[in-house]
Design a protein around this motif. Structure first.
Motif, PDB file in Angstrom:
ATOM      1  N   ALA A 155       4.951   4.223  12.590  1.00  0.00           N
ATOM      2  CA  ALA A 155       4.225   2.948  12.604  1.00  0.00           C
ATOM      3  C   ALA A 155       4.799   2.004  13.656  1.00  0.00           C
ATOM      4  O   ALA A 155       4.054   1.313  14.360  1.00  0.00           O
ATOM      5  CB  ALA A 155       4.277   2.311  11.214  1.00  0.00           C
ATOM      6  N   LYS A 158       3.659   3.234  17.093  1.00  0.00           N
ATOM      7  CA  LYS A 158       2.258   2.926  17.387  1.00  0.00           C
ATOM      8  C   LYS A 158       2.063   1.444  17.697  1.00  0.00           C
ATOM      9  O   LYS A 158       1.144   1.082  18.444  1.00  0.00           O
ATOM     10  CB  LYS A 158       1.381   3.339  16.211  1.00  0.00           C
ATOM     11  N   ALA A 261       0.369  -3.594   9.426  1.00  0.00           N
ATOM     12  CA  ALA A 261      -1.012  -3.238   9.754  1.00  0.00           C
ATOM     13  C   ALA A 261      -1.124  -1.760  10.104  1.00  0.00           C
ATOM     14  O   ALA A 261      -2.092  -1.091   9.708  1.00  0.00           O
ATOM     15  CB  ALA A 261      -1.515  -4.104  10.910  1.00  0.00           C
ATOM     16  N   GLU A 262      -0.149  -1.228  10.831  1.00  0.00           N
ATOM     17  CA  GLU A 262      -0.183   0.193  11.185  1.00  0.00           C
ATOM     18  C   GLU A 262      -0.014   1.060   9.942  1.00  0.00           C
ATOM     19  O   GLU A 262      -0.692   2.091   9.793  1.00  0.00           O
ATOM     20  CB  GLU A 262       0.916   0.506  12.200  1.00  0.00           C
ATOM     21  N   THR A 264      -0.823   0.254   6.863  1.00  0.00           N
ATOM     22  CA  THR A 264      -2.034   0.130   6.057  1.00  0.00           C
ATOM     23  C   THR A 264      -3.170   0.958   6.633  1.00  0.00           C
ATOM     24  O   THR A 264      -3.906   1.638   5.900  1.00  0.00           O
ATOM     25  CB  THR A 264      -2.453  -1.343   5.955  1.00  0.00           C
ATOM     26  N   SER A 265      -3.335   0.914   7.953  1.00  0.00           N
ATOM     27  CA  SER A 265      -4.404   1.699   8.580  1.00  0.00           C
ATOM     28  C   SER A 265      -4.157   3.189   8.428  1.00  0.00           C
ATOM     29  O   SER A 265      -5.102   3.961   8.247  1.00  0.00           O
ATOM     30  CB  SER A 265      -4.515   1.333  10.058  1.00  0.00           C
ATOM     31  N   LYS A 266      -2.890   3.603   8.462  1.00  0.00           N
ATOM     32  CA  LYS A 266      -2.584   5.021   8.297  1.00  0.00           C
ATOM     33  C   LYS A 266      -2.900   5.476   6.879  1.00  0.00           C
ATOM     34  O   LYS A 266      -3.437   6.558   6.652  1.00  0.00           O
ATOM     35  CB  LYS A 266      -1.112   5.283   8.613  1.00  0.00           C
ATOM     36  N   LYS A 267      -2.573   4.638   5.895  1.00  0.00           N
ATOM     37  CA  LYS A 267      -2.851   4.986   4.504  1.00  0.00           C
ATOM     38  C   LYS A 267      -4.353   5.079   4.252  1.00  0.00           C
ATOM     39  O   LYS A 267      -4.827   5.982   3.557  1.00  0.00           O
ATOM     40  CB  LYS A 267      -2.226   3.938   3.574  1.00  0.00           C
ATOM     41  N   SER A 268      -5.115   4.154   4.816  1.00  0.00           N
ATOM     42  CA  SER A 268      -6.564   4.172   4.595  1.00  0.00           C
ATOM     43  C   SER A 268      -7.250   5.328   5.315  1.00  0.00           C
ATOM     44  O   SER A 268      -8.299   5.789   4.886  1.00  0.00           O
ATOM     45  CB  SER A 268      -7.170   2.850   5.065  1.00  0.00           C
ATOM     46  N   ALA A 269      -6.631   5.818   6.397  1.00  0.00           N
ATOM     47  CA  ALA A 269      -7.234   6.908   7.150  1.00  0.00           C
ATOM     48  C   ALA A 269      -6.891   8.279   6.586  1.00  0.00           C
ATOM     49  O   ALA A 269      -7.541   9.264   6.925  1.00  0.00           O
ATOM     50  CB  ALA A 269      -6.796   6.850   8.613  1.00  0.00           C
TER      51      ALA A 269
END
Length: 303
Positions: A155, A158, A261-262, A264-269
């Protein structure tokens, strides 16, 4: 499944004992691997504590023999661990020159170097203790035991461009505020008194005697540390200081927001895990998990 295959490819070939030892040492999904990690964690914390205690003169002089015996016990323990990792690694030489292989070697090497290459006179005793302080590298072994360390490092990687931009903004703010404080606290008062701002022979009442010194003050102020060794005297300087403190409070949370934010986006993806344990039917497994995190049963290769 690709991550699981890559993880399975790291397992060594040869007799079953190498595979079993590899699963215990390099994996933490099995009960035996969990016990190994906990024991290693306690050994590392004990070793680092001994390194810190040995720097206290009164304690080290009275208990040097006991501390030395504990240290040799831990050194032998870490040596056995290092040898076991080399024995069960699929590519021992590649592991030996890897980052973690070097850390494992540094965790045992200082004690042996101090024993074989340092004489036992008064002057070399100081050298011995200096060499033994390198055992603090053992604390780096803790990083390997953190399951979420890789996710956090990814994270941060990125979000590196945003973090770099943030650091540039901070550097610009520090440079501008430091330069302003140098002029407000040093140059302007000396010019008002008719003195030369660059003449060191004359008395300098201000603590902001250079721009680097003022930039140091700006960093300390912006991070809300506030050592108090350098403080503004003028009204304008105090106003700049208050503004910089408020700016620091606003900026200090920005990098953590980028990383969050990184994550969270990884978990949602991530797709929902479908691999179920054949024994306890638990389905909450990582993509690269080989064993069930609850009961230790080997997961099916097909998922």
């Amino acid at each position: 499944m690709s991550r699981r295959r890559s993880k399975a490819e790291q397992r060594p070939d040869g007799p079953p004992w190498r595979v079993t030892m590899h699963d215990v040492i390099f994996e933490s999904d099995t009960p035996a691997g969990w016990v190994f990690d906990v024991g290693l964690l306690l050994a590392i914390l004990t070793s680092v504590t001994l390194v810190a205690v040995e720097t206290i003169p009164s304690v080290a002089e009275r208990n040097w023999l006991i501390l030395g015996r504990f240290e040799w016990f831990l050194t032998v323990l870490f040596t056995i661990e290092y040898g076991a990792r080399l024995a069960c690694a699929k590519h021992p030489l590649r592991y030996a020159v890897s980052f973690w292989g070097v850390i494992d070697l540094l965790s045992v090497l200082p004690t042996y170097v101090g024993f074989f290459f340092v004489e036992s006179d008064a002057n070399s005793f100081v050298i011995l203790r200096s060499i033994r302080l390198l055992r603090a590298f053992r604390v780096l072994k803790l990083w390997r035991m953190m399951d979420d360390a890789e996710e956090l490092s990814q994270a941060i990687w990125k979000a590196r461009h945003k973090i770099i931009v943030f650091l540039i903004v901070v550097l610009v703010a520090v440079t501008i505020s430091g330069t302003l404080m140098y002029f407000v606290e040093n140059v302007i008062p000396r010019m008002t008194r008719g003195e030369s701002p660059l003449d060191d022979s004359e008395f300098v009442a201000s603590q902001f005697d250079s721009i680097p010194q003022a930039m140091y003050w700006a960093i300390v102020t912006m991070t809300t540390v506030g050592y108090g060794d350098i403080v503004p005297k003028t009204t304008i300087g105090k106003f700049i200081s208050a503004t910089l403190i408020l700016l620091g409070y606003s900026l200090i949370i920005v990098p953590s927001g980028f990383v969050t934010a990184e994550l969270t986006s990884k978990k949602s993806a991530e797709p929902a895990a479908e691999t179920k344990c054949p024994r306890c039917t638990s389905a909450e497994h990582h993509d690269d998990a080989v064993y069930c995190y609850r009961c230790g049963e080997r997961l099916a290769a097909d998922g």
